[in-house]
Design a protein around this motif. Sequence first.
Motif, PDB file in Angstrom:
ATOM      1  N   LYS A 111       0.818  -1.217   0.000  1.00 16.82           N
ATOM      2  CA  LYS A 111       0.000   0.000   0.000  1.00 16.82           C
ATOM      3  C   LYS A 111       0.854   1.269   0.000  1.00 16.82           C
ATOM      4  O   LYS A 111       0.404   2.329  -0.435  1.00 16.82           O
ATOM      5  CB  LYS A 111      -0.925   0.009   1.216  1.00 16.82           C
ATOM      6  N   ALA A 112       2.085   1.167   0.527  1.00 16.31           N
ATOM      7  CA  ALA A 112       2.959   2.341   0.626  1.00 16.31           C
ATOM      8  C   ALA A 112       3.858   2.529  -0.585  1.00 16.31           C
ATOM      9  O   ALA A 112       4.630   3.502  -0.636  1.00 16.31           O
ATOM     10  CB  ALA A 112       3.810   2.224   1.895  1.00 16.31           C
ATOM     11  N   MET A 113       3.788   1.630  -1.561  1.00 14.56           N
ATOM     12  CA  MET A 113       4.666   1.749  -2.724  1.00 14.56           C
ATOM     13  C   MET A 113       4.254   2.945  -3.574  1.00 14.56           C
ATOM     14  O   MET A 113       3.064   3.184  -3.814  1.00 14.56           O
ATOM     15  CB  MET A 113       4.618   0.464  -3.553  1.00 14.56           C
ATOM     16  N   PRO A 114       5.218   3.731  -4.051  1.00 14.45           N
ATOM     17  CA  PRO A 114       4.879   4.978  -4.760  1.00 14.45           C
ATOM     18  C   PRO A 114       4.248   4.768  -6.135  1.00 14.45           C
ATOM     19  O   PRO A 114       3.409   5.565  -6.552  1.00 14.45           O
ATOM     20  CB  PRO A 114       6.235   5.690  -4.876  1.00 14.45           C
ATOM     21  N   LEU A 115       4.644   3.729  -6.833  1.00 16.28           N
ATOM     22  CA  LEU A 115       4.093   3.491  -8.167  1.00 16.28           C
ATOM     23  C   LEU A 115       2.795   2.699  -8.078  1.00 16.28           C
ATOM     24  O   LEU A 115       2.729   1.663  -7.406  1.00 16.28           O
ATOM     25  CB  LEU A 115       5.095   2.735  -9.035  1.00 16.28           C
ATOM     26  N   ARG A 116       1.774   3.172  -8.760  1.00 14.54           N
ATOM     27  CA  ARG A 116       0.475   2.493  -8.730  1.00 14.54           C
ATOM     28  C   ARG A 116       0.575   1.061  -9.246  1.00 14.54           C
ATOM     29  O   ARG A 116      -0.045   0.152  -8.692  1.00 14.54           O
ATOM     30  CB  ARG A 116      -0.532   3.291  -9.572  1.00 14.54           C
ATOM     31  N   SER A 117       1.382   0.862 -10.308  1.00 17.09           N
ATOM     32  CA  SER A 117       1.524  -0.490 -10.868  1.00 17.09           C
ATOM     33  C   SER A 117       2.174  -1.425  -9.854  1.00 17.09           C
ATOM     34  O   SER A 117       1.775  -2.593  -9.726  1.00 17.09           O
ATOM     35  CB  SER A 117       2.351  -0.444 -12.153  1.00 17.09           C
ATOM     36  N   ASP A 118       3.177  -0.929  -9.114  1.00 17.84           N
ATOM     37  CA  ASP A 118       3.820  -1.749  -8.090  1.00 17.84           C
ATOM     38  C   ASP A 118       2.847  -2.083  -6.972  1.00 17.84           C
ATOM     39  O   ASP A 118       2.844  -3.208  -6.451  1.00 17.84           O
ATOM     40  CB  ASP A 118       5.035  -1.025  -7.512  1.00 17.84           C
ATOM     41  N   ARG A 119       2.035  -1.096  -6.596  1.00 22.35           N
ATOM     42  CA  ARG A 119       1.046  -1.338  -5.535  1.00 22.35           C
ATOM     43  C   ARG A 119       0.084  -2.447  -5.937  1.00 22.35           C
ATOM     44  O   ARG A 119      -0.219  -3.343  -5.151  1.00 22.35           O
ATOM     45  CB  ARG A 119       0.263  -0.055  -5.224  1.00 22.35           C
ATOM     46  N   PHE A 120      -0.396  -2.379  -7.171  1.00 22.49           N
ATOM     47  CA  PHE A 120      -1.354  -3.387  -7.629  1.00 22.49           C
ATOM     48  C   PHE A 120      -0.726  -4.769  -7.635  1.00 22.49           C
ATOM     49  O   PHE A 120      -1.315  -5.747  -7.158  1.00 22.49           O
ATOM     50  CB  PHE A 120      -1.878  -3.036  -9.023  1.00 22.49           C
ATOM     51  N   MET A 121       0.493  -4.883  -8.161  1.00 15.22           N
ATOM     52  CA  MET A 121       1.158  -6.185  -8.220  1.00 15.22           C
ATOM     53  C   MET A 121       1.441  -6.726  -6.820  1.00 15.22           C
ATOM     54  O   MET A 121       1.222  -7.916  -6.547  1.00 15.22           O
ATOM     55  CB  MET A 121       2.461  -6.077  -9.017  1.00 15.22           C
TER      56      MET A 121
END
Length: 468
Positions: free
Chosen positions: A265-275
């Motif tokens: 949830k804290a990852m800055p990139l939306r794509s990383d958050r989703f993965m």
Amino acid sequence: MSVNADCIETSIFDLFKSGPGPSSSHTIGPMKAAHDFLSLCRDHADELSRMPTDIPLAFHVRLFGSLSATGEGHGTDAAVLAGLLGYDPSSCPPGFLQRLREDKQHEHTVLAGTREIRASLSRITHDSVMHSFPYSNTLIISLVPEKPSGDGEPPLLEREYYSVGGGFIQWKGWKAPERGLPVHRYRNMRQLRELLRTTGLAIHELMLENEMAISGMGRAAILEKLDALMEIMLASVRHGLERDGALPGTLGVQRKAAELYERGKAMPLRSDRFMAQLNAYAMATAEENAAGGVIVTAPTCGASGVMPALLHALRHDLVVGDRALREGMLAAAAVGFLAKHNAAIAGAEVGCQGEVGVGSAMAAALVAHARGSSAATTENAAEIALEHHLGLTCDPVGGYVQIPCIERNAMGALKAYNAYLIASTENPWHHRVTLDSVIAAMAETGRDMNAKFKETSLGGLAVSMVNC
């Protein structure tokens, strides 16, 4: 169109079943077999009641093949005992199998009419791993008179059972139960594709019409049961995200899903958050399965984290409505039927390509259909997901459905979504490999795969990890 009598007649609710983990072949199937044998004994209750009461009766069980090799880690012994005590997978309380395993010396009794029958873990024997029975996962359950002298007596009743994958069971002399015949008869994707073209039906509509004919249930009842299964799947994700600590067994595997979810949830990139969150959803259910929690076979317990991960992501992250999710579940069932009918979905038969591989293909079809893709794109998404699991072995370390199984569910979920992305952005008529072709390749690969890579824990990571 000519269709052979050998068409798919499986009910959706035979494919999707709720029950305790960690394995459909090693837990749910054996529990169903033992429950069936108890019913067989109760059918002979009058005969048993006329036997001398000074000679106790007891259940004896012999496990063969993969059930013998990895049964302890998969909870097979406890599952068989639970079935002999009258529980089936849908009624087995959470944590009950673990409690049975913790009290190995306890002598249980169950009634067949007025006659008591003894049951215990000590009467379950792990027999030959290599054998000549028609299926790897074989168990023989006997009702035996136990004389004080210890002299061996022939069994009063005995049945040879096969756990054939996905929680399905058969036995020697088994015949498929009488059911209604499907309205739309097909045995492979080519025939299903032609039916969709000639009838003008969507996949979910065709599946619904067949289910009504096979099961005799009405449309509303089928959809209600599908909703209930989806809620169990989603609950398995929620429960897994709420828990931490070590999983049962000797490996000391720690739950990771909750921490991965929070960090994601804290990852800055939306794509990383989703993965990261999709990984967490899959691992959450897979961890629940490894802990003996309640999951849904999709198509098996070992692959039970893949579809719930995509369901959870579609509902909560991509805001897809429940009607579309339900229709996607029906498309996923079509893929599961095709794989089971034309190859196998048991790790003991074809390796993990038949479990996580098929689960990934089903999940890809779920996403594609739920998001409004055509039947061609839905088929292509399923094909891509399964194609890139071909050759995947089943090599659980220590016989536990933990390493590599939990992370493998996460990889299956990511591949499912990626397969959908590839299929949805290409021209479907430029796609070269059919779902039928990749299922045939899976069947051939499974036939040629060495037995040590098929859920026996005798090869692959199960051996190399221990040796390192």
